[in-house]
Scaffold this motif. Sequence first.
Motif, PDB file in Angstrom:
ATOM      1  N   LEU A  31      52.469  -2.297  50.971  1.00  0.00           N
ATOM      2  CA  LEU A  31      51.368  -2.455  50.021  1.00  0.00           C
ATOM      3  C   LEU A  31      51.305  -1.246  49.088  1.00  0.00           C
ATOM      4  CD1 LEU A  31      48.685  -3.602  48.899  1.00  0.00           C
ATOM      5  CD2 LEU A  31      47.536  -2.539  50.850  1.00  0.00           C
ATOM      6  N   GLY A  32      51.339  -0.053  49.664  1.00  0.00           N
ATOM      7  CA  GLY A  32      51.278   1.159  48.849  1.00  0.00           C
ATOM      8  C   GLY A  32      52.435   1.256  47.880  1.00  0.00           C
ATOM      9  N   ALA A  33      53.627   0.882  48.342  1.00  0.00           N
ATOM     10  CA  ALA A  33      54.804   0.942  47.475  1.00  0.00           C
ATOM     11  C   ALA A  33      54.674  -0.029  46.309  1.00  0.00           C
ATOM     12  CB  ALA A  33      56.055   0.646  48.289  1.00  0.00           C
ATOM     13  N   ASN A  34      54.135  -1.219  46.558  1.00  0.00           N
ATOM     14  CA  ASN A  34      53.975  -2.191  45.484  1.00  0.00           C
ATOM     15  C   ASN A  34      52.926  -1.751  44.472  1.00  0.00           C
ATOM     16  OD1 ASN A  34      55.910  -4.126  46.308  1.00  0.00           O
ATOM     17  ND2 ASN A  34      54.513  -4.878  47.882  1.00  0.00           N
ATOM     18  N   VAL A  72      42.955   1.227  43.358  1.00  0.00           N
ATOM     19  CA  VAL A  72      42.772   0.499  44.615  1.00  0.00           C
ATOM     20  C   VAL A  72      42.477   1.457  45.760  1.00  0.00           C
ATOM     21  CG1 VAL A  72      43.835  -1.069  46.285  1.00  0.00           C
ATOM     22  CG2 VAL A  72      44.333  -1.327  43.835  1.00  0.00           C
ATOM     23  N   THR A  73      41.432   1.144  46.517  1.00  0.00           N
ATOM     24  CA  THR A  73      41.129   1.840  47.767  1.00  0.00           C
ATOM     25  C   THR A  73      41.469   0.899  48.912  1.00  0.00           C
ATOM     26  OG1 THR A  73      39.322   3.105  46.756  1.00  0.00           O
ATOM     27  CG2 THR A  73      39.317   2.899  49.164  1.00  0.00           C
ATOM     28  N   VAL A  74      42.315   1.370  49.828  1.00  0.00           N
ATOM     29  CA  VAL A  74      42.735   0.557  50.965  1.00  0.00           C
ATOM     30  C   VAL A  74      41.967   0.990  52.202  1.00  0.00           C
ATOM     31  CG1 VAL A  74      44.670  -0.170  52.410  1.00  0.00           C
ATOM     32  CG2 VAL A  74      45.037   0.297  49.966  1.00  0.00           C
ATOM     33  N   LEU A  75      41.258   0.052  52.819  1.00  0.00           N
ATOM     34  CA  LEU A  75      40.548   0.318  54.067  1.00  0.00           C
ATOM     35  C   LEU A  75      41.308  -0.371  55.191  1.00  0.00           C
ATOM     36  CD1 LEU A  75      36.799  -0.194  53.026  1.00  0.00           C
ATOM     37  CD2 LEU A  75      38.165   1.905  53.002  1.00  0.00           C
ATOM     38  N   ALA A  76      41.981   0.423  56.009  1.00  0.00           N
ATOM     39  CA  ALA A  76      42.783  -0.131  57.106  1.00  0.00           C
ATOM     40  C   ALA A  76      41.897  -0.346  58.329  1.00  0.00           C
ATOM     41  CB  ALA A  76      43.947   0.791  57.432  1.00  0.00           C
ATOM     42  N   THR A  77      41.063  -1.362  58.235  1.00  0.00           N
ATOM     43  CA  THR A  77      40.116  -1.657  59.306  1.00  0.00           C
ATOM     44  C   THR A  77      39.755  -3.135  59.219  1.00  0.00           C
ATOM     45  OG1 THR A  77      38.011  -0.988  60.309  1.00  0.00           O
ATOM     46  CG2 THR A  77      38.080  -1.103  57.915  1.00  0.00           C
ATOM     47  N   VAL A 104      34.116 -10.213  34.222  1.00  0.00           N
ATOM     48  CA  VAL A 104      33.001  -9.345  34.605  1.00  0.00           C
ATOM     49  C   VAL A 104      32.564  -8.540  33.382  1.00  0.00           C
ATOM     50  CG1 VAL A 104      32.300  -7.393  36.025  1.00  0.00           C
ATOM     51  CG2 VAL A 104      33.763  -9.183  36.995  1.00  0.00           C
ATOM     52  N   HIS A 105      31.266  -8.552  33.121  1.00  0.00           N
ATOM     53  CA  HIS A 105      30.754  -7.870  31.934  1.00  0.00           C
ATOM     54  C   HIS A 105      29.290  -7.527  32.161  1.00  0.00           C
ATOM     55  CE1 HIS A 105      30.560  -6.894  27.625  1.00  0.00           C
ATOM     56  NE2 HIS A 105      29.380  -7.516  27.618  1.00  0.00           N
ATOM     57  N   PRO A 106      28.864  -6.365  31.728  1.00  0.00           N
ATOM     58  CA  PRO A 106      29.627  -5.276  31.113  1.00  0.00           C
ATOM     59  C   PRO A 106      29.998  -4.243  32.161  1.00  0.00           C
ATOM     60  CG  PRO A 106      27.298  -4.872  30.811  1.00  0.00           C
ATOM     61  CD  PRO A 106      27.413  -6.152  31.633  1.00  0.00           C
ATOM     62  N   GLY A 107      30.665  -3.213  31.745  1.00  0.00           N
ATOM     63  CA  GLY A 107      30.955  -2.076  32.616  1.00  0.00           C
ATOM     64  C   GLY A 107      32.084  -2.331  33.579  1.00  0.00           C
ATOM     65  N   PRO A 108      32.352  -1.360  34.463  1.00  0.00           N
ATOM     66  CA  PRO A 108      33.461  -1.473  35.410  1.00  0.00           C
ATOM     67  C   PRO A 108      33.338  -2.702  36.309  1.00  0.00           C
ATOM     68  CG  PRO A 108      32.603   0.773  35.350  1.00  0.00           C
ATOM     69  CD  PRO A 108      31.647  -0.074  34.584  1.00  0.00           C
ATOM     70  N   ALA A 109      34.464  -3.281  36.634  1.00  0.00           N
ATOM     71  CA  ALA A 109      34.493  -4.432  37.531  1.00  0.00           C
ATOM     72  C   ALA A 109      34.712  -3.947  38.953  1.00  0.00           C
ATOM     73  CB  ALA A 109      35.614  -5.388  37.122  1.00  0.00           C
ATOM     74  N   ARG A 110      33.833  -4.360  39.866  1.00  0.00           N
ATOM     75  CA  ARG A 110      33.919  -3.946  41.266  1.00  0.00           C
ATOM     76  C   ARG A 110      34.402  -5.132  42.092  1.00  0.00           C
ATOM     77  NH1 ARG A 110      27.749  -2.544  40.619  1.00  0.00           N
ATOM     78  NH2 ARG A 110      28.068  -4.554  39.584  1.00  0.00           N
ATOM     79  N   VAL A 111      35.567  -4.965  42.687  1.00  0.00           N
ATOM     80  CA  VAL A 111      36.226  -6.065  43.390  1.00  0.00           C
ATOM     81  C   VAL A 111      36.395  -5.707  44.851  1.00  0.00           C
ATOM     82  CG1 VAL A 111      38.310  -7.469  43.538  1.00  0.00           C
ATOM     83  CG2 VAL A 111      37.459  -6.743  41.297  1.00  0.00           C
ATOM     84  N   LEU A 112      36.100  -6.661  45.719  1.00  0.00           N
ATOM     85  CA  LEU A 112      36.303  -6.493  47.161  1.00  0.00           C
ATOM     86  C   LEU A 112      37.224  -7.602  47.631  1.00  0.00           C
ATOM     87  CD1 LEU A 112      35.478  -7.106  50.315  1.00  0.00           C
ATOM     88  CD2 LEU A 112      35.424  -4.733  49.552  1.00  0.00           C
ATOM     89  N   GLU A 113      38.298  -7.206  48.325  1.00  0.00           N
ATOM     90  CA  GLU A 113      39.266  -8.181  48.817  1.00  0.00           C
ATOM     91  C   GLU A 113      39.397  -8.067  50.327  1.00  0.00           C
ATOM     92  OE1 GLU A 113      43.658  -9.489  47.490  1.00  0.00           O
ATOM     93  OE2 GLU A 113      43.539  -7.376  48.085  1.00  0.00           O
ATOM     94  N   ILE A 114      39.393  -9.211  50.998  1.00  0.00           N
ATOM     95  CA  ILE A 114      39.616  -9.266  52.438  1.00  0.00           C
ATOM     96  C   ILE A 114      41.008  -9.848  52.663  1.00  0.00           C
ATOM     97  CG2 ILE A 114      38.782 -10.106  54.657  1.00  0.00           C
ATOM     98  CD1 ILE A 114      36.816  -8.291  53.167  1.00  0.00           C
ATOM     99  N   GLY A 115      41.921  -9.021  53.140  1.00  0.00           N
ATOM    100  CA  GLY A 115      43.281  -9.464  53.401  1.00  0.00           C
ATOM    101  C   GLY A 115      44.220  -9.077  52.276  1.00  0.00           C
ATOM    102  N   VAL A 143      39.131  -1.718  42.840  1.00  0.00           N
ATOM    103  CA  VAL A 143      39.395  -2.696  43.891  1.00  0.00           C
ATOM    104  C   VAL A 143      39.357  -2.008  45.249  1.00  0.00           C
ATOM    105  CG1 VAL A 143      41.050  -4.343  44.835  1.00  0.00           C
ATOM    106  CG2 VAL A 143      40.863  -4.056  42.355  1.00  0.00           C
ATOM    107  N   THR A 144      38.609  -2.582  46.176  1.00  0.00           N
ATOM    108  CA  THR A 144      38.668  -2.166  47.576  1.00  0.00           C
ATOM    109  C   THR A 144      39.258  -3.322  48.355  1.00  0.00           C
ATOM    110  OG1 THR A 144      36.709  -0.751  47.368  1.00  0.00           O
ATOM    111  CG2 THR A 144      37.369  -1.412  49.592  1.00  0.00           C
ATOM    112  N   THR A 145      40.349  -3.065  49.040  1.00  0.00           N
ATOM    113  CA  THR A 145      40.981  -4.118  49.821  1.00  0.00           C
ATOM    114  C   THR A 145      40.941  -3.738  51.295  1.00  0.00           C
ATOM    115  OG1 THR A 145      42.939  -5.543  50.003  1.00  0.00           O
ATOM    116  CG2 THR A 145      43.347  -3.197  49.590  1.00  0.00           C
ATOM    117  N   VAL A 146      40.551  -4.693  52.120  1.00  0.00           N
ATOM    118  CA  VAL A 146      40.316  -4.460  53.545  1.00  0.00           C
ATOM    119  C   VAL A 146      41.344  -5.243  54.355  1.00  0.00           C
ATOM    120  CG1 VAL A 146      38.654  -4.624  55.432  1.00  0.00           C
ATOM    121  CG2 VAL A 146      37.851  -4.187  53.087  1.00  0.00           C
TER     122      VAL A 146
END
Length: 237
Positions: free
Chosen positions: A89-92, A102-107, A38-49, A68-71
């Motif tokens: 997950l948080g411990a790892n 990482v932002t975790v969305l528990a939904t 990813v270029h340039p600037g911050p990389a915005r990642v969305l993960e499902i699972g 990273v936002t993980t759902v």
Amino acid sequence: MPDATPEGFDALWQQVDRIPGWLTPAQARLLHTAVRAVHPGPARVLEIGAHQGRSTCVLAAARPDVAVTTVDPFVRTRRYAGPAVRGLLGANLTRLGLEHRVTVLATTSADARRGWVGAVDVLHVDGKHDYWTVTDDLRWAAHLVPGGTLLVHDAFSSVGVTLALLRHVLPGRSLAYRGRTGSMARFVVAAPSAADRARMLAELPWWARNVVVKVLLRLRLRPLARLLGHTGRDDPY
């Protein structure tokens, strides 16, 4: 914190491989490379699972400016421990020094998408594998930037995932198939050519082989699965 350079991937994997999950080293490297590209600037990642964070940690360690936002709804099932997994997950993430990335969305994926604003550079889909859920998860691709990357785990390995891709991506006009690493398929946001569609269809024999292998493993007919080239103990990934 793990070294985010490509040279540091092997050291990163030694730490990530302690986390339970079904991500292979080659697939982890694909995730890592996609974020670094990813270029340039911050990389915005969305993960499902997310599960316990095997893939999440790889994505978050790829570069220091990644967000990273993980759902994951962390639902209890026969195979998964439910809400307790969020703590793992948080411990790892903390163990690898990645929790601030990482932002975790528990939904659910659908609920998270309703309130989502902003573009995504890399989308990793590895949620529930039934056709209807995958179909809904693929709607996140609308948030990908031009040239952005979609990575789908268990593609051409799971019936539900593959049917959703064939129904919604193959005839579509916005995602072009760029190959697979094991069962992880890679798409980019671009108008697909006839050759792209043909390459995707060419994966169907491999998909059929994988479905047969899974049936044989469920029936405990491992010797027959080996005749089809399956060498591991788990489903083909």
